[in-house]
Scaffold this active site. Structure first.
Site, PDB file in Angstrom:
ATOM      1  N   ARG A   1     -13.290   6.084  16.051  1.00  0.00           N
ATOM      2  CA  ARG A   1     -14.347   5.061  16.020  1.00  0.00           C
ATOM      3  C   ARG A   1     -14.600   4.578  14.589  1.00  0.00           C
ATOM      4  NH1 ARG A   1     -20.488   5.548  16.660  1.00  0.00           N
ATOM      5  NH2 ARG A   1     -21.105   3.461  17.325  1.00  0.00           N
TER       6      ARG A   1
ATOM      7  N   HIS B   1     -14.201   0.706  13.466  1.00  0.00           N
ATOM      8  CA  HIS B   1     -15.292  -0.043  12.847  1.00  0.00           C
ATOM      9  C   HIS B   1     -14.905  -0.526  11.452  1.00  0.00           C
ATOM     10  CE1 HIS B   1     -19.035   0.770  15.451  1.00  0.00           C
ATOM     11  NE2 HIS B   1     -17.976   1.137  16.146  1.00  0.00           N
TER      12      HIS B   1
ATOM     13  N   ASN C   1     -23.512   0.701  13.120  1.00  0.00           N
ATOM     14  CA  ASN C   1     -22.765   1.751  12.423  1.00  0.00           C
ATOM     15  C   ASN C   1     -23.587   3.004  12.122  1.00  0.00           C
ATOM     16  OD1 ASN C   1     -20.430   0.257  12.393  1.00  0.00           O
ATOM     17  ND2 ASN C   1     -20.748  -0.561  10.334  1.00  0.00           N
TER      18      ASN C   1
ATOM     19  N   HIS D   1     -12.418   4.874  24.825  1.00  0.00           N
ATOM     20  CA  HIS D   1     -13.668   5.368  25.406  1.00  0.00           C
ATOM     21  C   HIS D   1     -13.437   6.524  26.374  1.00  0.00           C
ATOM     22  CE1 HIS D   1     -15.812   1.240  24.623  1.00  0.00           C
ATOM     23  NE2 HIS D   1     -15.567   1.926  23.520  1.00  0.00           N
TER      24      HIS D   1
END
Length: 325
Positions: A65, A69, A97, A196
């Protein structure tokens, strides 16, 4: 005294030459560090990451992740790792974030790599490699290739996050537009959404689907009702966390696609959105088995890892991933 001076000069020259070699080239490539003074950089990063992953089943999800990001803002340049300096908040201070984790892990890997070969390996490469290695740990083999040679960026702005980063409540058109801006297509969108299948999410990221979807205290009708009710019980506090894949949240597999299309158990609105487009639905169907998912995920991760990278003389090799040199 003279001997010590000569040795010091030789060490200095070696470091300078290594930095020149490390800065050469304007494209990512395999085995980038083999021709530098840190030829075992990839092995070192993998060993450190795997030693941490042994005792932390969440590490793969957190680093994956973090890498994701990072790449969607200014490319994969480790800008998400920079701390705020002065009055302008950095990326990590932006709302989407605030729940990111793994910064301490990257810091520790960077310290150990710097101790072996200072000034050679970028934070951006460490993040890309360690994300791959943490996910790969249970399989004891690399799940995708990571081309390397990234440099670190010096700009990190919280104000840029919301307009560039796909969010949990994004609809299908927004997702497609944001991915297209980064050179990624629908195949990539669906494959990368498969991340996910591991990790956890704060209830606040999807609470509207449960408690007030249309502003009338209702639940999103596209969400499996039984699943939704169980989520409500788990989300009495928006700070609570739940598994993103209710069956196998610690196993990197294709189960995300199975529960999404067969049971309507995609946790986020952005997951459910994949069922709103004919092409993305076809990709979801295709990725319902592990082999197909792993192949497509590997391709998409390589594409994502090359978004707007800084190479050659652009950027720098940060000594500390949290601050620019």
């Amino acid at each position: 005294m003279r001997t010590q001076l000569v040795l010091s000069c030789l060490v200095f020259v070696c470091i300078v030459l290594c930095e020149v070699v490390a800065g050469a080239g304007n494209a990512l490539r395999n085995n980038f560090y083999k021709s530098t003074c840190c030829p075992n950089a990839e092995q070192l990063i993998r060993d450190i990451t795997w030693s941490k992953a042994k005792n932390d089943v969440t590490l793969g999800a957190r680093l994956l992740r973090l890498h994701y990001h990072d790449c969607f803002l200014r490319g994969c340049d480790a800008s998400v790792l920079l701390d705020t300096k002065g009055t302008e908040k950095s990326e990590k201070e932006a709302g989407p974030n605030l729940s990111l984790g793994g910064f301490d892990v990257i810091d520790d890997i960077k310290r150990q790599v710097e101790a072996k070969c200072p000034g050679i390996v970028s934070c951006a490469d460490i993040l890309a490699l360690s994300a791959r290695d943490a996910v790969s740990f249970p399989f004891k083999t690399s799940m995708w290739e990571v081309e390397i040679g990234r440099k670190d960026g010096n700009v990190s702005l919280a104000s840029e996050v919301s307009s560039n980063l796909p969010l949990p409540d994004s609809n299908i058109s927004t997702l497609q537009q944001l991915f297209a801006k980064k050179g990624l297509n629908v195949d990539d969108l669906v494959a990368l959404s498969g991340a996910h299948t591991i990790g956890f999410a704060h209830c606040g990221a999807f609470s509207r689907r449960l408690f007030n979807f249309t502003g009338k205290g209702d639940m999103d009708p596209s969400l499996n009702a039984t699943y939704g009710e169980s989520l409500k019980k788990s989300c009495t506090n928006l700070a609570n966390i739940v598994e993103m894949d209710p069956v196998s949240s610690t196993s990197f597999d294709s189960n995300y696609f199975n529960i999404l299309i067969n049971q309507n158990k995609g946790l986020f609105q952005s997951d459910a959105a994949l069922l709103k487009d004919t092409k993305s639905v076809n990709v979801v169907k295709k990725l319902q088995n592990d082999k197909a998912f792993f192949v497509e995920f590997a391709k998409s991760m390589q594409k994502m890892g090359a978004i707007e990278v800084l190479t050659g003389n652009a950027g720098q090799i940060r000594k500390n991933c949290r601050v620019k040199n």
